[in-house]
Design an enzyme around this catalytic site. Structure first.
Site, PDB file in Angstrom:
ATOM      1  N   HIS A 201      -4.571  -2.281 -11.355  1.00 32.36           N
ATOM      2  CA  HIS A 201      -5.473  -1.515 -10.498  1.00 32.36           C
ATOM      3  C   HIS A 201      -6.421  -1.337 -11.942  1.00 32.36           C
ATOM      4  O   HIS A 201      -5.755  -1.505 -13.079  1.00 32.36           O
ATOM      5  CB  HIS A 201      -4.928  -0.309 -10.514  1.00 32.36           C
ATOM      6  CG  HIS A 201      -4.295   0.208  -9.602  1.00 32.36           C
ATOM      7  ND1 HIS A 201      -5.172   0.507  -8.373  1.00 32.36           N
ATOM      8  CD2 HIS A 201      -2.450  -0.311  -8.501  1.00 32.36           C
ATOM      9  CE1 HIS A 201      -4.105   0.215  -6.286  1.00 32.36           C
ATOM     10  NE2 HIS A 201      -2.577  -0.322  -7.340  1.00 32.36           N
TER      11      HIS A 201
ATOM     12  N   GLY B  21      -3.541   3.592  -6.316  1.00 34.56           N
ATOM     13  CA  GLY B  21      -3.940   3.712  -6.966  1.00 34.56           C
ATOM     14  C   GLY B  21      -3.090   5.102  -8.229  1.00 34.56           C
ATOM     15  O   GLY B  21      -3.612   5.169  -9.361  1.00 34.56           O
TER      16      GLY B  21
ATOM     17  N   ASN C 119       0.014  -4.020  -6.971  1.00 39.27           N
ATOM     18  CA  ASN C 119      -0.879  -5.069  -6.735  1.00 39.27           C
ATOM     19  C   ASN C 119      -2.123  -4.115  -7.929  1.00 39.27           C
ATOM     20  O   ASN C 119      -1.741  -3.513  -8.958  1.00 39.27           O
ATOM     21  CB  ASN C 119      -2.156  -4.396  -5.463  1.00 39.27           C
ATOM     22  CG  ASN C 119      -1.966  -3.018  -5.203  1.00 39.27           C
ATOM     23  OD1 ASN C 119      -1.797  -1.859  -6.134  1.00 39.27           O
ATOM     24  ND2 ASN C 119      -2.068  -1.553  -3.896  1.00 39.27           N
TER      25      ASN C 119
ATOM     26  N   ASN D 230      -7.961  -3.323  -7.507  1.00 35.81           N
ATOM     27  CA  ASN D 230      -8.690  -1.434  -7.392  1.00 35.81           C
ATOM     28  C   ASN D 230      -8.959  -0.712  -8.117  1.00 35.81           C
ATOM     29  O   ASN D 230      -8.311  -0.912  -9.164  1.00 35.81           O
ATOM     30  CB  ASN D 230      -7.405  -0.896  -6.834  1.00 35.81           C
ATOM     31  CG  ASN D 230      -6.862  -1.780  -5.604  1.00 35.81           C
ATOM     32  OD1 ASN D 230      -7.143  -1.428  -4.307  1.00 35.81           O
ATOM     33  ND2 ASN D 230      -6.206  -2.432  -5.703  1.00 35.81           N
TER      34      ASN D 230
ATOM     35  N   GLU E  73     -11.533   0.454  -3.190  1.00 35.73           N
ATOM     36  CA  GLU E  73     -10.243  -0.527  -2.946  1.00 35.73           C
ATOM     37  C   GLU E  73     -10.620  -1.308  -2.819  1.00 35.73           C
ATOM     38  O   GLU E  73     -11.598  -2.106  -1.964  1.00 35.73           O
ATOM     39  CB  GLU E  73      -9.783   0.541  -1.850  1.00 35.73           C
ATOM     40  CG  GLU E  73      -8.795   1.586  -1.929  1.00 35.73           C
ATOM     41  CD  GLU E  73      -7.533   1.711  -1.305  1.00 35.73           C
ATOM     42  OE1 GLU E  73      -6.075   0.863  -0.822  1.00 35.73           O
ATOM     43  OE2 GLU E  73      -7.798   3.037  -0.453  1.00 35.73           O
ATOM     44  N   ARG E  74      -9.318  -2.479  -3.123  1.00 37.41           N
ATOM     45  CA  ARG E  74     -10.248  -3.845  -2.611  1.00 37.41           C
ATOM     46  C   ARG E  74      -9.651  -4.164  -1.505  1.00 37.41           C
ATOM     47  O   ARG E  74      -8.803  -3.782  -1.630  1.00 37.41           O
ATOM     48  CB  ARG E  74      -9.484  -4.678  -3.937  1.00 37.41           C
ATOM     49  CG  ARG E  74      -9.251  -6.236  -4.135  1.00 37.41           C
ATOM     50  CD  ARG E  74      -8.367  -7.053  -4.523  1.00 37.41           C
ATOM     51  NE  ARG E  74      -6.516  -6.732  -3.824  1.00 37.41           N
ATOM     52  CZ  ARG E  74      -5.151  -7.094  -4.518  1.00 37.41           C
ATOM     53  NH1 ARG E  74      -5.564  -7.391  -5.516  1.00 37.41           N
ATOM     54  NH2 ARG E  74      -4.634  -6.852  -3.847  1.00 37.41           N
TER      55      ARG E  74
ATOM     56  N   CYS F   7       0.394  -1.517   0.395  1.00 38.73           N
ATOM     57  CA  CYS F   7      -0.138   0.096   0.529  1.00 38.73           C
ATOM     58  C   CYS F   7       0.848   1.459   0.198  1.00 38.73           C
ATOM     59  O   CYS F   7       1.469   1.367   1.095  1.00 38.73           O
ATOM     60  CB  CYS F   7      -1.175  -0.188   1.456  1.00 38.73           C
ATOM     61  SG  CYS F   7      -1.678   1.580   1.399  1.00 38.73           S
ATOM     62  N   GLY F   8       0.770   1.625  -1.074  1.00 37.53           N
ATOM     63  CA  GLY F   8       1.478   3.300  -0.841  1.00 37.53           C
ATOM     64  C   GLY F   8       1.746   4.677  -0.060  1.00 37.53           C
ATOM     65  O   GLY F   8       2.363   4.731   0.410  1.00 37.53           O
TER      66      GLY F   8
ATOM     67  N   CYS G 272      -5.343   6.844  -2.270  1.00 35.68           N
ATOM     68  CA  CYS G 272      -5.127   5.587  -2.278  1.00 35.68           C
ATOM     69  C   CYS G 272      -3.025   5.514  -2.779  1.00 35.68           C
ATOM     70  O   CYS G 272      -3.516   6.328  -4.371  1.00 35.68           O
ATOM     71  CB  CYS G 272      -6.175   4.272  -3.811  1.00 35.68           C
ATOM     72  SG  CYS G 272      -4.850   3.072  -3.650  1.00 35.68           S
ATOM     73  N   GLY G 273      -2.410   5.379  -2.276  1.00 35.96           N
ATOM     74  CA  GLY G 273      -1.410   5.591  -2.487  1.00 35.96           C
ATOM     75  C   GLY G 273      -1.093   4.840  -4.420  1.00 35.96           C
ATOM     76  O   GLY G 273       0.092   5.718  -5.261  1.00 35.96           O
TER      77      GLY G 273
END
Length: 285
Positions: free
Chosen positions: A166, A230, A164, A200, A218-219, A74-75, A227-228
């Protein structure tokens, strides 16, 4: 498990529970994660991060979505983890390498008056192949401008992996972005059969060649304020499609603003603040 001490931090409203697994053994079940993240019965958060020792790098990040599922990274969360490690005195280094399920992520903390200011993450190179997303498509090197049908509506999707998955969808107007019913379309797209591991979802409006507006589903979490990964995926997709210039782009999220830097090749850099909220104790978790 006995009493559990935690810190709560957020990156542009994307909030996380941080746990010190460096100095103690911490293991949570998916049910415990979901309980802690519950905003009515628990502390409330978009996810839980356990900072651990790493055999490869400075630290290791274990990240769990609010529903208890595991995510690659996660960013915004990893920036909050760096701030947590600093605030707790676990490290006083302004640069660190963190192990994630999406590989090594390198962090740089910009100190202001001896305290953390902006935190930048080398997010690694974006990936575009269907098997790297993953997406159930064959014979494609990249997936941009691909049309799918979801609950009777056609969407033009652009797929990017930042470690992850997107799904980036561009809209034509700022008003159109505001009107998107994320509660309806987010879960439909997240669980679309095209995406075997779910995905996501970002809806994006291009303000100009250097600025994007974004909303995200977000998933494993739902609608969040930021969302980083994202933001990175959206900027990368916009560059690939010629909608913005390569380089630094400002991404405006409901919870605040981050900067994404991608010159069109190589790694993506994400920069923004990570804000400390409070410490607490969970009893007999």
């Amino acid at each position: 498990m006995a009493d559990l001490h935690f810190s709560k931090l957020n990156g542009q409203g994307n909030d996380f529970i941080l746990l010190d697994g460096v100095n103690q053994e911490i293991n949570l079940t998916p049910k415990q994660v979901a309980f802690i993240c519950d905003r009515h019965f628990g502390v409330g958060a978009d996810g839980i991060i356990i900072a651990r020792k790493s055999n490869k790098y400075d630290f290791k990040m274990d990240y769990f979505n609010a529903d208890g599922s595991v995510a690659e990274m996660c960013g915004n969360g990893i920036r909050c983890m760096a701030r947590f490690l600093w605030d707790r005195g676990i490290t006083r280094e302004d640069k660190m390498d963190i192990e994630t399920l999406a590989g090594k992520k390198s962090i740089k903390i910009e100190l202001q008056g001896g305290q953390p200011g902006n935190i930048e993450v080398n997010m690694g190179q974006p990936l575009f192949g269907p098997e790297q997303i993953p997406a159930n498509l064959k014979g494609e090197d990249e997936v941009f401008g691909h049309k799918i049908l979801a609950a009777g509506q056609t969407f033009t999707v652009n797929l990017v992996s930042m470690g992850n998955p997107h799904c980036v969808i561009f809209v034509d107007s700022s008003q159109g972005l505001k009107k998107i019913d994320l509660g309806k379309w987010g879960p439909v797209l997240e669980e679309h059969p095209l995406f075997p591991n779910k995905i996501n979802v970002e809806f994006v409006y291009v303000q100009n060649k250097e600025s994007l507006d974004m909303r995200v589903w977000e998933r494993g979490v739902g609608q969040t304020l930021a969302c980083g990964t994202g933001a990175c995926a959206s900027a990368v997709a916009a560059v690939k499609l010629g909608k913005i210039k390569p380089g630094i782009v400002v991404v405006n999220l409901p919870g605040g603003t981050v900067c994404v830097n991608w010159p069109g090749t190589g790694p993506v850099y994400l920069k923004g603040t990570a804000n400390y909220v409070f410490d607490g104790t969970l009893f007999n978790i």
